[in-house]
Every structure is written in C-alpha cells, then in structure tokens.
Design a protein around this motif. Structure first.
Motif, PDB file in Angstrom:
ATOM      1  N   PHE A 173       0.836  -1.202   0.000  1.00 12.98           N
ATOM      2  CA  PHE A 173       0.000   0.000   0.000  1.00 12.98           C
ATOM      3  C   PHE A 173       0.872   1.254   0.000  1.00 12.98           C
ATOM      4  N   GLU A 174       1.941   1.251   0.761  1.00 15.42           N
ATOM      5  CA  GLU A 174       2.842   2.407   0.804  1.00 15.42           C
ATOM      6  C   GLU A 174       3.463   2.653  -0.568  1.00 15.42           C
ATOM      7  N   GLN A 175       3.833   1.584  -1.267  1.00 15.62           N
ATOM      8  CA  GLN A 175       4.414   1.719  -2.601  1.00 15.62           C
ATOM      9  C   GLN A 175       3.385   2.261  -3.583  1.00 15.62           C
ATOM     10  N   GLN A 176       2.139   1.797  -3.484  1.00 13.17           N
ATOM     11  CA  GLN A 176       1.076   2.299  -4.351  1.00 13.17           C
ATOM     12  C   GLN A 176       0.838   3.788  -4.101  1.00 13.17           C
ATOM     13  N   LYS A 177       0.903   4.196  -2.858  1.00 15.17           N
ATOM     14  CA  LYS A 177       0.708   5.598  -2.516  1.00 15.17           C
ATOM     15  C   LYS A 177       1.800   6.461  -3.148  1.00 15.17           C
ATOM     16  N   ILE A 178       3.040   6.002  -3.097  1.00 15.25           N
ATOM     17  CA  ILE A 178       4.157   6.744  -3.693  1.00 15.25           C
ATOM     18  C   ILE A 178       4.005   6.804  -5.205  1.00 15.25           C
ATOM     19  N   ASP A 179       3.641   5.667  -5.815  1.00 15.94           N
ATOM     20  CA  ASP A 179       3.458   5.620  -7.267  1.00 15.94           C
ATOM     21  C   ASP A 179       2.327   6.545  -7.713  1.00 15.94           C
ATOM     22  N   THR A 180       1.238   6.548  -6.975  1.00 20.65           N
ATOM     23  CA  THR A 180       0.100   7.404  -7.313  1.00 20.65           C
ATOM     24  C   THR A 180       0.477   8.870  -7.213  1.00 20.65           C
ATOM     25  N   LYS A 181       1.255   9.210  -6.210  1.00 17.60           N
ATOM     26  CA  LYS A 181       1.690  10.603  -6.031  1.00 17.60           C
ATOM     27  C   LYS A 181       2.592  11.032  -7.191  1.00 17.60           C
ATOM     28  N   GLN A 182       3.481  10.129  -7.618  1.00 23.83           N
ATOM     29  CA  GLN A 182       4.373  10.454  -8.732  1.00 23.83           C
ATOM     30  C   GLN A 182       3.594  10.598 -10.036  1.00 23.83           C
ATOM     31  N   GLU A 183       2.602   9.728 -10.233  1.00 28.54           N
ATOM     32  CA  GLU A 183       1.779   9.826 -11.444  1.00 28.54           C
ATOM     33  C   GLU A 183       0.980  11.124 -11.450  1.00 28.54           C
ATOM     34  N   ALA A 184       0.450  11.512 -10.314  1.00 27.52           N
ATOM     35  CA  ALA A 184      -0.315  12.754 -10.234  1.00 27.52           C
ATOM     36  C   ALA A 184       0.575  13.955 -10.510  1.00 27.52           C
ATOM     37  N   LYS A 185       1.785  13.915 -10.003  1.00 25.45           N
ATOM     38  CA  LYS A 185       2.737  15.002 -10.229  1.00 25.45           C
ATOM     39  C   LYS A 185       3.085  15.098 -11.719  1.00 25.45           C
ATOM     40  N   LYS A 186       3.275  13.936 -12.349  1.00 22.65           N
ATOM     41  CA  LYS A 186       3.610  13.914 -13.767  1.00 22.65           C
ATOM     42  C   LYS A 186       2.452  14.455 -14.604  1.00 22.65           C
ATOM     43  N   GLU A 187       1.229  14.086 -14.248  1.00 22.56           N
ATOM     44  CA  GLU A 187       0.056  14.575 -14.970  1.00 22.56           C
ATOM     45  C   GLU A 187      -0.077  16.085 -14.835  1.00 22.56           C
ATOM     46  N   LEU A 188       0.183  16.615 -13.641  1.00 22.13           N
ATOM     47  CA  LEU A 188       0.125  18.065 -13.441  1.00 22.13           C
ATOM     48  C   LEU A 188       1.187  18.788 -14.270  1.00 22.13           C
TER      49      LEU A 188
END
Length: 111
Positions: free
Chosen positions: A85-100
């Motif tokens: 879950f912690e890894q998914q949270k980090i990945d999701t944050k990075q994807e959101a940053k990339k999309e922004l």
C-alpha cells in the motif's frame, strides 16, 4: 433468599461468558466480579448437598476471569505496516505530479 441469589448468580455467569467472548477487554471483569460475589453468597446460604451447582458456577466464573486476563495481558495487538500500500501511494503521487506537469506544459503551449 437462596433461590434469588442462585438465579442472579446464574444470570451474571451467563453475562460473564458473553462479555468474555466479546472484545471488551477489562470491562468483562465487572460481571465476573459480581458473579463471584453472588456465587459466594449462594454457596454460604446453601446446604452441603446443594452446593454442586454453585461449584460449577464458580468454575465457569474463574475460567472466564482467567480467559479475560489472559486475553488482556498476554495477547499483544500489533499493527503491521503494509509495504504494498505504501508503494502504491508513492506511485500514485508520482503519477499525479507527472500529470500536473503535463497539464502545465499543455497550458503554456496554448498561450
């Protein structure tokens, strides 16, 4: 008087068993303590040949008390960290940053 005490003792022993099973921690000791006092009074009021049921009620109440104390002091609740879950949270944050960042580039290109 003996029958009243015996009925109350039986009711509190049943409550003790129910509270012991439920996750109420040391709150279960309250009906167990009341049951033990009532059983003791019933035991004292009974004749020697009428004490068989009170002995069984004593045994059940003591088993409930030992179970509750064991459950409270011997079993430790531990929370385990979920690495996935912690890894998914980090990945999701990075994807959101990339999309922004991509959206910012698209907005700059339109101006």
């Amino acid at each position: 008087m003996r029958k009243t005490l015996l009925i109350l003792s039986f009711i509190f022993v049943v409550l003790s068993v129910i509270f012991s099973i439920l996750p109420l921690d040391t709150l279960a000791l309250l009906p167990i303590g009341i049951a033990l006092v009532l059983i003791f009074l019933t035991f004292k009021k009974s004749d020697t040949n009428q004490r068989k049921l009170t002995k069984w009620l004593f045994a059940i109440a003591y088993i409930c008390a030992i179970f509750v104390l064991g459950k409270t002091y011997l079993i430790k609740d531990e929370v385990e960290k979920d690495q996935q879950f912690e890894q998914q949270k980090i990945d999701t944050k990075q994807e959101a940053k990339k999309e922004l960042e991509d959206l910012e580039k698209d907005l700059e290109g339109l101006e």
